[in-house]
Design a protein around this motif. Structure first.
Motif, PDB file in Angstrom:
ATOM      1  N   TYR A  46       0.829  -1.203   0.000  1.00  0.00           N
ATOM      2  CA  TYR A  46       0.000   0.000   0.000  1.00  0.00           C
ATOM      3  C   TYR A  46       0.867   1.258   0.000  1.00  0.00           C
ATOM      4  N   VAL A  47       1.868   1.266   0.873  1.00  0.00           N
ATOM      5  CA  VAL A  47       2.741   2.428   0.983  1.00  0.00           C
ATOM      6  C   VAL A  47       3.538   2.623  -0.308  1.00  0.00           C
ATOM      7  N   GLU A  48       3.956   1.525  -0.920  1.00  0.00           N
ATOM      8  CA  GLU A  48       4.668   1.637  -2.200  1.00  0.00           C
ATOM      9  C   GLU A  48       3.766   2.239  -3.273  1.00  0.00           C
ATOM     10  N   GLN A  49       2.501   1.855  -3.269  1.00  0.00           N
ATOM     11  CA  GLN A  49       1.553   2.431  -4.228  1.00  0.00           C
ATOM     12  C   GLN A  49       1.419   3.932  -4.002  1.00  0.00           C
ATOM     13  N   MET A  50       1.384   4.329  -2.747  1.00  0.00           N
ATOM     14  CA  MET A  50       1.279   5.751  -2.426  1.00  0.00           C
ATOM     15  C   MET A  50       2.536   6.484  -2.861  1.00  0.00           C
ATOM     16  N   ARG A  51       3.677   5.841  -2.680  1.00  0.00           N
ATOM     17  CA  ARG A  51       4.942   6.461  -3.060  1.00  0.00           C
ATOM     18  C   ARG A  51       4.966   6.688  -4.581  1.00  0.00           C
ATOM     19  N   GLU A  52       4.472   5.712  -5.303  1.00  0.00           N
ATOM     20  CA  GLU A  52       4.420   5.851  -6.764  1.00  0.00           C
ATOM     21  C   GLU A  52       3.481   6.980  -7.172  1.00  0.00           C
ATOM     22  N   THR A  53       2.382   7.119  -6.447  1.00  0.00           N
ATOM     23  CA  THR A  53       1.449   8.207  -6.722  1.00  0.00           C
ATOM     24  C   THR A  53       2.125   9.555  -6.512  1.00  0.00           C
ATOM     25  N   ILE A  54       2.890   9.648  -5.434  1.00  0.00           N
ATOM     26  CA  ILE A  54       3.586  10.904  -5.135  1.00  0.00           C
ATOM     27  C   ILE A  54       4.606  11.210  -6.223  1.00  0.00           C
ATOM     28  N   GLU A  55       5.326  10.194  -6.657  1.00  0.00           N
ATOM     29  CA  GLU A  55       6.331  10.403  -7.694  1.00  0.00           C
ATOM     30  C   GLU A  55       5.676  10.826  -9.010  1.00  0.00           C
ATOM     31  N   ALA A  56       4.465  10.328  -9.244  1.00  0.00           N
ATOM     32  CA  ALA A  56       3.755  10.658 -10.487  1.00  0.00           C
ATOM     33  C   ALA A  56       3.126  12.043 -10.435  1.00  0.00           C
ATOM     34  N   THR A  57       2.641  12.440  -9.255  1.00  0.00           N
ATOM     35  CA  THR A  57       1.870  13.685  -9.168  1.00  0.00           C
ATOM     36  C   THR A  57       2.635  14.790  -8.459  1.00  0.00           C
ATOM     37  N   GLY A  58       3.723  14.445  -7.769  1.00  0.00           N
ATOM     38  CA  GLY A  58       4.488  15.464  -7.059  1.00  0.00           C
ATOM     39  C   GLY A  58       4.060  15.617  -5.622  1.00  0.00           C
ATOM     40  N   LEU A  60       0.867  14.130  -2.524  1.00  0.00           N
ATOM     41  CA  LEU A  60      -0.216  13.207  -2.232  1.00  0.00           C
ATOM     42  C   LEU A  60      -1.273  13.931  -1.394  1.00  0.00           C
ATOM     43  N   THR A  61      -2.479  13.877  -1.866  1.00  0.00           N
ATOM     44  CA  THR A  61      -3.589  14.400  -1.069  1.00  0.00           C
ATOM     45  C   THR A  61      -4.604  13.287  -0.910  1.00  0.00           C
ATOM     46  N   GLU A  62      -5.538  13.499  -0.026  1.00  0.00           N
ATOM     47  CA  GLU A  62      -6.570  12.487   0.182  1.00  0.00           C
ATOM     48  C   GLU A  62      -7.269  12.160  -1.138  1.00  0.00           C
ATOM     49  N   GLU A  63      -7.418  13.191  -1.988  1.00  0.00           N
ATOM     50  CA  GLU A  63      -8.140  12.994  -3.244  1.00  0.00           C
ATOM     51  C   GLU A  63      -7.352  12.121  -4.210  1.00  0.00           C
ATOM     52  N   ASP A  64      -6.026  12.085  -4.007  1.00  0.00           N
ATOM     53  CA  ASP A  64      -5.206  11.294  -4.918  1.00  0.00           C
ATOM     54  C   ASP A  64      -5.298   9.802  -4.641  1.00  0.00           C
ATOM     55  N   ILE A  65      -5.761   9.464  -3.459  1.00  0.00           N
ATOM     56  CA  ILE A  65      -5.888   8.054  -3.120  1.00  0.00           C
ATOM     57  C   ILE A  65      -7.180   7.521  -3.730  1.00  0.00           C
ATOM     58  N   ALA A  66      -7.023   6.613  -4.667  1.00  0.00           N
ATOM     59  CA  ALA A  66      -8.202   6.049  -5.316  1.00  0.00           C
ATOM     60  C   ALA A  66      -9.081   5.387  -4.266  1.00  0.00           C
ATOM     61  N   PRO A  67     -10.354   5.728  -4.255  1.00  0.00           N
ATOM     62  CA  PRO A  67     -11.258   5.113  -3.269  1.00  0.00           C
ATOM     63  C   PRO A  67     -11.236   3.592  -3.359  1.00  0.00           C
ATOM     64  N   GLU A  68     -11.082   3.084  -4.588  1.00  0.00           N
ATOM     65  CA  GLU A  68     -11.071   1.633  -4.757  1.00  0.00           C
ATOM     66  C   GLU A  68      -9.869   1.018  -4.038  1.00  0.00           C
ATOM     67  N   ALA A  69      -8.741   1.711  -4.113  1.00  0.00           N
ATOM     68  CA  ALA A  69      -7.532   1.188  -3.478  1.00  0.00           C
ATOM     69  C   ALA A  69      -7.723   1.116  -1.964  1.00  0.00           C
ATOM     70  N   ARG A  70      -8.297   2.173  -1.421  1.00  0.00           N
ATOM     71  CA  ARG A  70      -8.506   2.185   0.028  1.00  0.00           C
ATOM     72  C   ARG A  70      -9.535   1.125   0.427  1.00  0.00           C
ATOM     73  N   ASP A  71     -10.616   1.051  -0.337  1.00  0.00           N
ATOM     74  CA  ASP A  71     -11.639   0.057  -0.017  1.00  0.00           C
ATOM     75  C   ASP A  71     -11.062  -1.348  -0.067  1.00  0.00           C
ATOM     76  N   GLU A  72     -10.200  -1.548  -1.061  1.00  0.00           N
ATOM     77  CA  GLU A  72      -9.586  -2.865  -1.226  1.00  0.00           C
ATOM     78  C   GLU A  72      -8.743  -3.212  -0.002  1.00  0.00           C
TER      79      GLU A  72
END
Ligand SMILES: [Zn+2]
Length: 87
Positions: A46-58, A60-72
């Protein structure tokens, strides 16, 4: 099992992941967060996925976390009936 440090449950880690990456987590919670990741492959992923999101978007905000990912993740946590989940 540690008598001195209260374990951080997976659910709490998911809630704190944004604070962890933007550096607003307290020193104590950061330690618990990192200790948890070391022993939990689900949260490591999960944390690695978040890290990749940060690297892609610069950032991380709550909105950047896909609801599906969190639900999963939360569904996975619910599937754990104690056992290793709290270890
Ligand atoms: Zn975990």
């Amino acid at each position: 099992m540690s008598l001195f440090v209260r374990e951080m449950p997976c659910r709490e880690l998911v809630e704190l992941v944004t604070a962890y990456f933007d550096g607003s987590l307290s020193r104590r919670d950061s330690r618990r967060f990192e200790a948890h990741i070391r022993g939990c492959e689900h949260c490591t992923t999960y944390v690695e996925q978040m890290r990749e999101t940060i690297e892609a978007t610069g950032r991380l905000t709550e909105e950047d976390i896909a609801p599906e990912a969190r639900d999963e993740m939360l569904a996975v946590f619910r599937g754990w009936s104690g056992g290793r989940g709290s270890a």
